[in-house]
Motif scaffolding. Structure first.
Motif, PDB file in Angstrom:
ATOM      1  N   PRO A  24       3.444 -33.949  23.817  1.00 38.10           N
ATOM      2  CA  PRO A  24       4.706 -34.408  23.388  1.00 38.10           C
ATOM      3  C   PRO A  24       4.273 -35.371  21.427  1.00 38.10           C
ATOM      4  CG  PRO A  24       4.544 -34.582  25.672  1.00 38.10           C
ATOM      5  CD  PRO A  24       3.428 -34.311  25.106  1.00 38.10           C
ATOM      6  N   VAL A  25       4.522 -35.902  20.191  1.00 34.17           N
ATOM      7  CA  VAL A  25       4.681 -36.448  19.984  1.00 34.17           C
ATOM      8  C   VAL A  25       5.825 -37.152  19.762  1.00 34.17           C
ATOM      9  CG1 VAL A  25       4.308 -37.133  17.782  1.00 34.17           C
ATOM     10  CG2 VAL A  25       3.160 -35.309  18.423  1.00 34.17           C
ATOM     11  N   PHE A  26       7.243 -36.639  19.586  1.00 40.22           N
ATOM     12  CA  PHE A  26       8.309 -37.777  19.603  1.00 40.22           C
ATOM     13  C   PHE A  26       9.179 -36.182  19.710  1.00 40.22           C
ATOM     14  CE2 PHE A  26       9.008 -35.495  15.119  1.00 40.22           C
ATOM     15  CZ  PHE A  26      10.463 -34.567  15.430  1.00 40.22           C
ATOM     16  N   GLY A  27      10.114 -37.048  20.802  1.00 42.47           N
ATOM     17  CA  GLY A  27      11.705 -36.559  21.304  1.00 42.47           C
ATOM     18  C   GLY A  27      11.590 -35.695  23.145  1.00 42.47           C
ATOM     19  N   PRO A  28      12.493 -35.364  23.127  1.00 40.41           N
ATOM     20  CA  PRO A  28      14.078 -35.470  22.356  1.00 40.41           C
ATOM     21  C   PRO A  28      14.997 -36.217  21.551  1.00 40.41           C
ATOM     22  CG  PRO A  28      14.357 -34.782  24.476  1.00 40.41           C
ATOM     23  CD  PRO A  28      13.432 -35.198  24.598  1.00 40.41           C
ATOM     24  N   LEU A  29      14.794 -36.270  20.532  1.00 37.96           N
ATOM     25  CA  LEU A  29      16.052 -37.176  19.666  1.00 37.96           C
ATOM     26  C   LEU A  29      17.306 -37.067  18.960  1.00 37.96           C
ATOM     27  CD1 LEU A  29      13.268 -38.330  17.326  1.00 37.96           C
ATOM     28  CD2 LEU A  29      13.516 -39.137  19.634  1.00 37.96           C
ATOM     29  N   ASP A  44       5.676 -48.182  16.398  1.00 38.56           N
ATOM     30  CA  ASP A  44       4.485 -48.432  15.802  1.00 38.56           C
ATOM     31  C   ASP A  44       4.071 -47.503  15.815  1.00 38.56           C
ATOM     32  OD1 ASP A  44       5.064 -50.770  17.264  1.00 38.56           O
ATOM     33  OD2 ASP A  44       4.084 -49.924  19.726  1.00 38.56           O
ATOM     34  N   ASN A  45       2.694 -47.457  15.178  1.00 38.39           N
ATOM     35  CA  ASN A  45       1.230 -47.047  14.530  1.00 38.39           C
ATOM     36  C   ASN A  45       1.330 -45.475  16.312  1.00 38.39           C
ATOM     37  OD1 ASN A  45      -0.520 -49.752  13.594  1.00 38.39           O
ATOM     38  ND2 ASN A  45       1.026 -48.495  12.154  1.00 38.39           N
ATOM     39  N   GLY A  46       1.034 -44.894  14.916  1.00 35.37           N
ATOM     40  CA  GLY A  46       1.621 -43.244  16.087  1.00 35.37           C
ATOM     41  C   GLY A  46       2.475 -43.102  16.359  1.00 35.37           C
ATOM     42  N   ALA A  47       3.608 -43.659  16.617  1.00 34.22           N
ATOM     43  CA  ALA A  47       4.504 -43.772  17.399  1.00 34.22           C
ATOM     44  C   ALA A  47       5.764 -42.156  17.061  1.00 34.22           C
ATOM     45  CB  ALA A  47       5.768 -44.382  17.223  1.00 34.22           C
ATOM     46  N   GLY A  48       5.097 -41.049  15.756  1.00 35.34           N
ATOM     47  CA  GLY A  48       5.627 -40.545  14.946  1.00 35.34           C
ATOM     48  C   GLY A  48       6.962 -40.181  14.414  1.00 35.34           C
ATOM     49  N   LYS A  49       6.458 -41.145  13.152  1.00 32.85           N
ATOM     50  CA  LYS A  49       7.802 -41.044  12.308  1.00 32.85           C
ATOM     51  C   LYS A  49       7.382 -40.308  10.720  1.00 32.85           C
ATOM     52  CE  LYS A  49       5.941 -45.537  11.343  1.00 32.85           C
ATOM     53  NZ  LYS A  49       5.225 -45.786  12.341  1.00 32.85           N
ATOM     54  N   THR A  50       5.925 -40.172  10.806  1.00 30.54           N
ATOM     55  CA  THR A  50       5.549 -39.428   9.705  1.00 30.54           C
ATOM     56  C   THR A  50       5.961 -38.107   9.827  1.00 30.54           C
ATOM     57  OG1 THR A  50       4.120 -40.789   9.232  1.00 30.54           O
ATOM     58  CG2 THR A  50       3.691 -38.540   8.298  1.00 30.54           C
ATOM     59  N   THR A  51       5.586 -37.658  11.463  1.00 33.20           N
ATOM     60  CA  THR A  51       5.718 -36.465  11.761  1.00 33.20           C
ATOM     61  C   THR A  51       6.878 -36.317  11.498  1.00 33.20           C
ATOM     62  OG1 THR A  51       3.700 -36.373  13.289  1.00 33.20           O
ATOM     63  CG2 THR A  51       5.032 -35.454  14.318  1.00 33.20           C
ATOM     64  N   LEU A  52       8.196 -37.023  12.745  1.00 30.52           N
ATOM     65  CA  LEU A  52       9.223 -36.900  11.627  1.00 30.52           C
ATOM     66  C   LEU A  52       9.688 -36.329  10.600  1.00 30.52           C
ATOM     67  CD1 LEU A  52      12.551 -36.519  13.344  1.00 30.52           C
ATOM     68  CD2 LEU A  52      12.500 -39.162  13.555  1.00 30.52           C
ATOM     69  N   LEU A  53       9.491 -37.666  10.288  1.00 31.92           N
ATOM     70  CA  LEU A  53      10.071 -37.265   8.318  1.00 31.92           C
ATOM     71  C   LEU A  53       9.691 -35.708   8.476  1.00 31.92           C
ATOM     72  CD1 LEU A  53      11.667 -39.686   8.056  1.00 31.92           C
ATOM     73  CD2 LEU A  53      10.350 -40.000   6.560  1.00 31.92           C
ATOM     74  N   ARG A  54       8.111 -35.488   8.355  1.00 28.62           N
ATOM     75  CA  ARG A  54       7.729 -33.886   7.851  1.00 28.62           C
ATOM     76  C   ARG A  54       8.670 -32.720   8.139  1.00 28.62           C
ATOM     77  NH1 ARG A  54       2.917 -34.265   4.671  1.00 28.62           N
ATOM     78  NH2 ARG A  54       2.886 -31.648   5.670  1.00 28.62           N
ATOM     79  N   VAL A  55       9.319 -33.072   9.772  1.00 25.54           N
ATOM     80  CA  VAL A  55       9.476 -32.190  10.152  1.00 25.54           C
ATOM     81  C   VAL A  55      10.920 -31.739   9.703  1.00 25.54           C
ATOM     82  CG1 VAL A  55      11.192 -31.080  12.472  1.00 25.54           C
ATOM     83  CG2 VAL A  55       8.907 -32.181  12.179  1.00 25.54           C
ATOM     84  N   ARG A 205      21.696 -47.541  10.363  1.00 24.56           N
ATOM     85  CA  ARG A 205      21.198 -46.680  11.364  1.00 24.56           C
ATOM     86  C   ARG A 205      20.150 -47.254  11.991  1.00 24.56           C
ATOM     87  NH1 ARG A 205      25.576 -42.753  13.588  1.00 24.56           N
ATOM     88  NH2 ARG A 205      26.857 -42.665  11.740  1.00 24.56           N
ATOM     89  N   LEU A 206      19.569 -48.134  13.020  1.00 27.72           N
ATOM     90  CA  LEU A 206      18.664 -47.773  13.588  1.00 27.72           C
ATOM     91  C   LEU A 206      18.241 -46.475  14.094  1.00 27.72           C
ATOM     92  CD1 LEU A 206      15.997 -49.727  13.365  1.00 27.72           C
ATOM     93  CD2 LEU A 206      16.813 -50.781  15.316  1.00 27.72           C
ATOM     94  N   LEU A 207      16.967 -45.550  14.005  1.00 24.32           N
ATOM     95  CA  LEU A 207      16.260 -44.954  15.280  1.00 24.32           C
ATOM     96  C   LEU A 207      14.943 -45.508  15.918  1.00 24.32           C
ATOM     97  CD1 LEU A 207      16.815 -42.482  16.532  1.00 24.32           C
ATOM     98  CD2 LEU A 207      15.580 -41.398  14.419  1.00 24.32           C
ATOM     99  N   ALA A 208      14.709 -46.012  16.934  1.00 21.54           N
ATOM    100  CA  ALA A 208      13.757 -46.714  17.503  1.00 21.54           C
ATOM    101  C   ALA A 208      12.476 -45.731  18.117  1.00 21.54           C
ATOM    102  CB  ALA A 208      13.940 -48.045  18.313  1.00 21.54           C
ATOM    103  N   LEU A 209      11.473 -45.618  17.142  1.00 26.31           N
ATOM    104  CA  LEU A 209      10.738 -44.608  18.427  1.00 26.31           C
ATOM    105  C   LEU A 209       9.947 -44.580  18.534  1.00 26.31           C
ATOM    106  CD1 LEU A 209       9.942 -41.285  15.449  1.00 26.31           C
ATOM    107  CD2 LEU A 209      11.342 -41.454  17.430  1.00 26.31           C
ATOM    108  N   GLU A 210       9.444 -45.013  20.371  1.00 27.72           N
ATOM    109  CA  GLU A 210       8.889 -44.755  21.274  1.00 27.72           C
ATOM    110  C   GLU A 210       7.862 -43.653  21.775  1.00 27.72           C
ATOM    111  OE1 GLU A 210      10.086 -46.586  24.663  1.00 27.72           O
ATOM    112  OE2 GLU A 210      11.320 -48.005  22.701  1.00 27.72           O
ATOM    113  N   LYS A 211       6.465 -44.439  21.411  1.00 29.01           N
ATOM    114  CA  LYS A 211       5.629 -42.754  22.038  1.00 29.01           C
ATOM    115  C   LYS A 211       6.124 -41.922  23.438  1.00 29.01           C
ATOM    116  CE  LYS A 211       1.460 -44.803  20.288  1.00 29.01           C
ATOM    117  NZ  LYS A 211       0.399 -45.641  20.224  1.00 29.01           N
ATOM    118  N   PRO A 212       6.481 -40.617  23.398  1.00 27.28           N
ATOM    119  CA  PRO A 212       6.686 -40.329  25.297  1.00 27.28           C
ATOM    120  C   PRO A 212       5.659 -40.744  25.728  1.00 27.28           C
ATOM    121  CG  PRO A 212       7.017 -38.297  23.015  1.00 27.28           C
ATOM    122  CD  PRO A 212       6.188 -39.156  22.754  1.00 27.28           C
ATOM    123  N   THR A 213       6.130 -41.001  27.233  1.00 30.53           N
ATOM    124  CA  THR A 213       5.321 -40.880  28.957  1.00 30.53           C
ATOM    125  C   THR A 213       4.735 -39.595  28.966  1.00 30.53           C
ATOM    126  OG1 THR A 213       7.339 -41.408  29.835  1.00 30.53           O
ATOM    127  CG2 THR A 213       5.607 -43.371  28.611  1.00 30.53           C
TER     128      THR A 213
END
Ligand SMILES: Nc1ncnc2c1ncn2[C@@H]1O[C@H](COP(=O)(O)OP(=O)(O)OP(=O)(O)O)[C@@H](O)[C@H]1O
Length: 213
Positions: A24-29, A44-55, A205-213
């Motif tokens: 898992p890179v991010f989500g479910p969001l 943080d770095n690697g949290a999935g921000k770029t991946t989310l935008l590309r999706v 608005r704020l969306l805080a992304l954390e790496k899924p555990t």
């Protein structure tokens, strides 16, 4: 008098998730952005921000969930048409001139009837650089060229990945002015940040992304 029906958000994501090789890179969001709003995507770095935008831009296929634009389910094609993506790489051709590149990029992604290419280059501080080759530009000047492309885009949803990176103070203010003007015209923006950079002074608005555990 009856109240007008509530307007759908410009963008809505439901249970959106993405994995790479089953990791898992991010989500479910779940989040939404209205016209006239910015969503700050923090992580943080690697949290999935770029991946989310590309999706959201339709460049990557989510593993699950839904993306809706103005209340309608959005397939990758309609996402590509409704979004303008400002990424880490400017996507410009190094051996073409600045104006030529802008013309080429607008040919690929579409553009508004106004302003002209030259006016857009003036807005981003590249007036006088129209004929310079892109490989001769600094990192900040290349970012400004990407901003000129964004400024010309007809897309209502701007997906801005670290828009302040490589920009000087005046460039940071330029980004903020552009975002504010875009929102005033009924657009919306997603802006990624590690949290250390400036944020646009707009309804956010704020969306805080954390790496899924
Ligand atoms: N092309 C790729 N192939 C494989 N893994 C990738 C690829 N791109 C990103 N990743 C991985 O996906 C995860 C999310 O990366 P992403 O670039 O979305 O993070 P980010 O939040 O934008 O990071 P940063 O703040 O460093 O830009 C990271 O673990 C990264 O290593």
């Amino acid at each position: 008098m009856t109240a007008p029906p509530p307007r759908s958000p410009l963008l809505e994501a439901r249970q959106l998730r993405f994995s790479r090789n089953d990791i898992p890179v991010f989500g479910p969001l779940d989040f939404s952005v209205d016209a006239g709003e910015a969503l700050l995507v923090q992580g943080d770095n690697g949290a999935g921000k770029t991946t989310l935008l590309r999706v959201l831009a339709g460049l990557l296929r989510p593993e699950g969930g839904q993306v809706r634009l103005q209340g309608q389910p959005a397939d990758p094609l309609s996402r590509a048409q409704s979004t303008a993506y400002l990424g880490h790489l400017p996507g410009a051709k190094a051996d073409l001139g600045v104006r030529e590149n802008l013309d080429y990029l607008c040919g690929l992604h579409g553009r508004r009837a106004t302003p002209s290419l030259e006016e857009a280059l003036d807005v981003v501080g590249l007036g006088g650089f129209e004929d310079a080759l892109v490989r001769q530009l600094s990192a900040g000047q290349k970012k400004r060229l990407s901003l000129a492309r964004l400024w010309l885009s007809p897309a209502p949803l701007w997906l801005m990945d670290e828009p302040y990176a490589n920009l000087d103070l005046e460039g940071i203010e330029l980004v903020n002015r552009m975002v504010r003007a875009h929102l005033d015209e009924g657009g919306a923006s997603l802006v990624t940040t590690h949290g250390a950079y400036a944020a646009p002074p707009v309804r956010t608005r704020l969306l805080a992304l954390e790496k899924p555990t």
